[in-house]
Design a protein around this motif. Structure first.
Motif, PDB file in Angstrom:
ATOM      1  N   GLU A 152       0.831  -1.209   0.000  1.00  8.75           N
ATOM      2  CA  GLU A 152       0.000   0.000   0.000  1.00  8.75           C
ATOM      3  C   GLU A 152       0.869   1.264   0.000  1.00  8.75           C
ATOM      4  N   GLN A 193       1.889   2.591  -3.392  1.00  7.94           N
ATOM      5  CA  GLN A 193       0.858   2.888  -4.395  1.00  7.94           C
ATOM      6  C   GLN A 193       1.234   4.056  -5.320  1.00  7.94           C
ATOM      7  N   PRO A 194       1.806   5.156  -4.796  1.00  8.31           N
ATOM      8  CA  PRO A 194       2.169   6.253  -5.716  1.00  8.31           C
ATOM      9  C   PRO A 194       3.151   5.794  -6.802  1.00  8.31           C
ATOM     10  N   CYS A 195       4.072   4.910  -6.461  1.00 11.31           N
ATOM     11  CA  CYS A 195       5.034   4.415  -7.473  1.00 11.31           C
ATOM     12  C   CYS A 195       4.288   3.618  -8.546  1.00 11.31           C
ATOM     13  N   ARG A 196       3.373   2.785  -8.070  1.00 10.60           N
ATOM     14  CA  ARG A 196       2.561   1.974  -8.987  1.00 10.60           C
ATOM     15  C   ARG A 196       1.780   2.876  -9.951  1.00 10.60           C
ATOM     16  N   ASP A 197       1.227   3.956  -9.419  1.00 10.46           N
ATOM     17  CA  ASP A 197       0.457   4.888 -10.259  1.00 10.46           C
ATOM     18  C   ASP A 197       1.343   5.495 -11.344  1.00 10.46           C
ATOM     19  N   VAL A 198       2.565   5.852 -10.982  1.00 13.48           N
ATOM     20  CA  VAL A 198       3.492   6.433 -11.963  1.00 13.48           C
ATOM     21  C   VAL A 198       3.761   5.414 -13.074  1.00 13.48           C
ATOM     22  N   LYS A 230       1.929   3.311 -14.361  1.00 11.69           N
ATOM     23  CA  LYS A 230       0.846   3.127 -15.336  1.00 11.69           C
ATOM     24  C   LYS A 230       1.182   3.878 -16.617  1.00 11.69           C
ATOM     25  N   ASP A 231       1.855   5.013 -16.470  1.00 11.98           N
ATOM     26  CA  ASP A 231       2.130   5.876 -17.632  1.00 11.98           C
ATOM     27  C   ASP A 231       3.581   5.881 -18.080  1.00 11.98           C
ATOM     28  N   ASP A 258       1.559  -7.289 -10.037  1.00 17.06           N
ATOM     29  CA  ASP A 258       1.791  -5.901  -9.632  1.00 17.06           C
ATOM     30  C   ASP A 258       2.687  -5.222 -10.675  1.00 17.06           C
TER      31      ASP A 258
END
Ligand code: GSH
Length: 240
Positions: A163, A166-171, A173-174, A210
Motif C-alpha cells: 500500500e 501505491q504512488p510508485c505503482r500509479d506512476v 501506469k504511464d 503488480d
C-alpha cells in the motif's frame, strides 16, 4: 571513458549477502554512471575500516580517479557522481530531477521502509553474524521503540508495505520507470530496498501481477541482473 573502479564499502552479513539498501542505491548509481564498483565487504561495528571518513556508516566510496576522494552517505554519493561525471548518463536528469529524487528518497524512507521492516525484520535479525546479533537487536529496538518480536508483524504485514508503494505503482501506469523512459536515481533507490530484502527474506513483497513486479524485472535486467552478476546470495523465490 577509461577509468579506475570506484571502491565502495558495503554492509555484508555473511558471505555474499549485502544488506544495506543505501549501499545498493550507491552501487547502482556507480553502475549507471558507466563506472565499475569495487565492492569492499564491511561488517557492522568495523568502524576502524571507515574511520578515514570521520563517521561510522556505510556506504562510503573512494574514487581513485580523483586522488582517492572519499564520500559517505548514499545521497551525497549520488550527488558527487552526478557532478563529477557529468558526461555519463544522468542520475537526476536535471536540477529539478535532483530535488524530486531527494523528495522521493525521503518519502520512501519514512513511508515504506517501516512497513517493510515490520514485515522482514526477524529475517534480517536472523541473518546477522552471531557476534552482531545482540548489538543489532539493541540498536533496532531503541530505534523502533519495541522488542523485535513485538515490532515485527511478519508476512501478514506485506499489504501495508504494498500500500505504501501505491504512488510508485500509479506512476508506472504511464511511464516505464520512475525516471520516465529510463531509470533515474529514484528507481535505483527503490530497487535497493528490494535487493536488501531479497538477501534475507523469502517473503514475496510484490504480487506477480503488480506493475512494480515487472518494473523490478526491467530494473534487474537494466542493471545486469545484479543479484547474480554481483554474486548476491539470497532467496530467489522472493523475486518471483
Ligand atoms: N543516510 C545514510 C544511512 C546509512 C546507514 O544507516 N547505513 C547503515 C547500513 S544500512 C550502517 O552503516 N549501519 C552501521 C551502524 O549502524 O553502525 C545513507 O543514506 O547512506
Amino acid at each position: 571513458m577509461s577509468s579506475k573502479p570506484i571502491s565502495i564499502y558495503e554492509l555484508e552479513t555473511d558471505d555474499k549477502r549485502f544488506l544495506s539498501p543505501f549501499c545498493w542505491a550507491a552501487r547502482f548509481a556507480i553502475i549507471h554512471k558507466g563506472l565499475k564498483p569495487d565492492v569492499i565487504p564491511w561488517h557492522f561495528q568495523e568502524k576502524d575500516k571507515i574511520a578515514f571518513s570521520n563517521q561510522g556508516l556505510v556506504p562510503v566510496i573512494v574514487d581513485q580517479n580523483k586522488d582517492g576522494k572519499w564520500v559517505n552517505d548514499s545521497w551525497e554519493i549520488a550527488k558527487y557522481l552526478e557532478k563529477t561525471y557529468p558526461d555519463q548518463p544522468s542520475l537526476f536528469k536535471g536540477t529539478s530531477g535532483e530535488s524530486l529524487c531527494c523528495f522521493f528518497v525521503k518519502s520512501i524512507s519514512s513511508g515504506a521502509v517501516v512497513p517493510m521492516m515490520q514485515t522482514i525484520i526477524m529475517d534480517l535479525y536472523n541473518a546477522q553474524l552471531p557476534k552482531d546479533k545482540d548489538w543489532f537487536r539493541k540498536t533496532r529496538e531503541d530505534r523502533f521503540g519495541a522488542p523485535l518480536e513485538k515490532f515485527c508483524k511478519g508476512e501478514s504485514n506485506v499489504g501495508a508495505f504494498r500500500e505504501a508503494l501505491q504512488p510508485c505503482r500509479d506512476v508506472l501506469k504511464d511511464y516505464q520507470y520512475l525516471g520516465g523512459s529510463s531509470p533515474c536515481y529514484a528507481d535505483m533507490y527503490l530497487l535497493g530496498i528490494f535487493m536488501f530484502a531479497y538477501a534475507v527474506s523469502p517473503v514475496k513483497l510484490l504480487a506477480k501481477d503488480d506493475p512494480l513486479h515487472s518494473w523490478r524485472q526491467r530494473m534487474l535486467k537494466a542493471y545486469d541482473n545484479p543479484q547474480t552478476a554481483h554474486g548476491q546470495k539470497g532467496y530467489p523465490e522472493s523475486l518471483e
